[in-house]
Design an enzyme around this catalytic site. Structure first.
Site, PDB file in Angstrom:
ATOM      1  CD  GLN A 110      -9.308   7.476  -3.852  1.00 45.22           C
ATOM      2  OE1 GLN A 110     -10.441   7.641  -3.398  1.00 45.22           O
ATOM      3  NE2 GLN A 110      -8.400   6.752  -3.206  1.00 45.22           N
TER       4      GLN A 110
ATOM      5  N   GLY B 207       0.715   4.232   1.234  1.00 49.90           N
ATOM      6  CA  GLY B 207       0.726   5.174   2.347  1.00 49.90           C
ATOM      7  C   GLY B 207      -0.371   6.207   2.259  1.00 49.90           C
TER       8      GLY B 207
ATOM      9  CG  ASP C 184      -1.974   1.033   1.214  1.00 50.35           C
ATOM     10  OD1 ASP C 184      -1.944   1.878   0.308  1.00 50.35           O
ATOM     11  OD2 ASP C 184      -2.833   1.021   2.107  1.00 50.35           O
TER      12      ASP C 184
ATOM     13  CG  ASP D 234      -6.080  -4.782   1.630  1.00 54.65           C
ATOM     14  OD1 ASP D 234      -5.793  -4.307   2.751  1.00 54.65           O
ATOM     15  OD2 ASP D 234      -6.539  -4.080   0.704  1.00 54.65           O
TER      16      ASP D 234
ATOM     17  CB  CYS E 193     -11.234 -26.033  13.050  1.00 54.01           C
ATOM     18  SG  CYS E 193     -11.772 -24.313  12.899  1.00 54.01           S
TER      19      CYS E 193
ATOM     20  CB  CYS F 120     -12.358 -24.622   9.414  1.00 51.23           C
ATOM     21  SG  CYS F 120     -10.742 -23.809   9.246  1.00 51.23           S
TER      22      CYS F 120
ATOM     23  CG  HIS G  76     -10.902 -20.183  12.223  1.00 49.08           C
ATOM     24  ND1 HIS G  76     -11.358 -21.291  11.531  1.00 49.08           N
ATOM     25  CD2 HIS G  76     -11.932 -19.286  12.236  1.00 49.08           C
ATOM     26  CE1 HIS G  76     -12.610 -21.086  11.157  1.00 49.08           C
ATOM     27  NE2 HIS G  76     -12.973 -19.877  11.581  1.00 49.08           N
TER      28      HIS G  76
END
Length: 370
Positions: free
Chosen positions: A188, A93, A91, A265, A308, A303, A334
């Site tokens: 944007q 910043g 990323d 993300d 799990c 899972c 998990h």
């Protein structure tokens, strides 16, 4: 050849493809665990790999402050430092520029800000952001932008977006093309359809290896986010990856995949794990709740992660209540695994031409009594 993307299948607007990078291929749709400061909190690199994750995220702002981009480069780059052989996206910043507004002064050339760590003064420009990400050896570099806060008037959003577009052009010129590496532009325009369209055109005229949608998940709500995607993603290039930044919950992700997004993300799975919350096939569980104290069943029967398969809800509840560090570690493990399973299910459904049915089945499972 720079980083590339191949589209394999579509089902409505939902897409399945492959991202080709210097550090390996990534199948999409994909969720990237957040490793802001060069680590996914509470997880070793082996543990992250075991969840099925193939790409992680780092952050320009945090890594430039500590340990420093030049130091990371001297030590062999971020991949070597964090023992991550797969691709890394960094990323730029820009989000921190927005979130730390009390500590910064912005002008058309860039941003001067005080470190939240020690108060030292720093300067971040589009060129410097690109340079830092190059030093970190990020496979995917993000353009430096201003993440427009919400709410914003049309006038404020337009001014912010056009500044980001000017910075994107400067970043494009500063980027050093290499085999398997790429630069993404960031769309944007807040929730205004005309500004989003203007931003997409500006970025595609410049030309990038991928395109991100920024400035969402900042308080506008899911309905407004989806409405913005509805008018934005159809305008984005079909042959390039599309990345929705900072999103989100499993329901957000399903809705965004349905609208043509490939990459995600978010800190939700890791932060929630540290707070005692688990995302499961049967919905969200708060492991602090006393109802789990005598429950010998698995956290999520669907899972296969260590939390799990090796431990009970009662044990995890005990760890959380006792403030033992293993509790947040297991829940983080998990949650990341759950997100990776979710993405695999969505991809398989797109390839099979049954995305809508699978999305409905996943959502229905969240209301299943635990």
């Amino acid at each position: 050849m720079t980083l590339s993307y191949s589209l394999t299948a579509t089902d409505g607007a939902a897409r399945a493809g492959t991202l080709h990078t210097a550090h390996g291929e990534v199948q999409t749709p994909v969720f990237m665990p957040v490793g802001t400061a060069g680590t996914v909190k509470g997880m070793t690199a082996d543990a992250v790999r075991s969840t099925g994750a193939r790409i992680v995220l780092g952050n320009t702002y945090h890594l430039m402050l500590r340990p420093g981009a030049e130091r990371v480069a001297r030590l062999g780059g971020l991949h070597r430092m964090m023992d991550w052989q797969g691709p890394i996206l960094t990323d730029s910043g820009g989000f921190q520029v927005m979130s730390l507004s009390a500590l910064r002064k912005m002008d058309k050339d860039g941003v001067t800000f005080q470190s939240h760590i020690d108060g030292s003064k720093h300067r971040l420009t589009p060129e410097r952001s690109i340079e830092i990400q190059h030093l970190l050896d990020a496979d995917i570099t993000m353009s430096f932008d201003e993440c427009t806060p919400h709410p914003a008037t049309h006038e404020v959003a337009a001014k912010s977006m056009r500044l980001s577009m000017a910075w994107a052009e400067r970043g494009r010129r500063a980027f050093v093309p290499r085999e398997g590496y790429g630069l993404f532009g960031i769309v944007q325009g807040s929730t205004y359809a005309d500004l989003r369209a203007e931003s997409v055109k500006a970025l595609t005229d410049i030309g990038f290896e991928g395109y991100a949608v920024g400035g969402l998940a900042v308080g506008e709500g899911q309905e407004a986010m989806f409405a913005t995607l509805d008018v934005t993603t159809p305008l984005m290039p079909q042959d390039k990856p599309r990345y929705l930044m900072g999103v989100g919950t499993p329901d957000d992700i399903i809705g965004a995949v349905a609208r043509g997004i490939d990459m995600f993300d978010c800190v939700i799975p890791t932060r929630s794990g540290r707070m005692g919350r688990a995302y499961t096939s049967q919905g969200v569980l708060n492991m602090r709740n006393a109802r789990h104290c005598d429950d010998g069943s698995a956290l999520d029967p669907a899972c296969d992660c260590p939390a799990c398969t090796r431990h009970s809800r009662a044990y995890i509840h005990h760890l959380i209540k006792s403030q033992e560090m293993l509790g947040p570690i297991l829940l983080t493990w998990h949650n990341i695994r759950y997100y990776q399973q979710l993405m695999a299910r969505l991809r398989a459904a797109i390839l099979a031409g049954r995305f809508a049915e699978e999305a409905a089945a996943i959502r229905a499972g969240w209301s299943t009594p635990a």
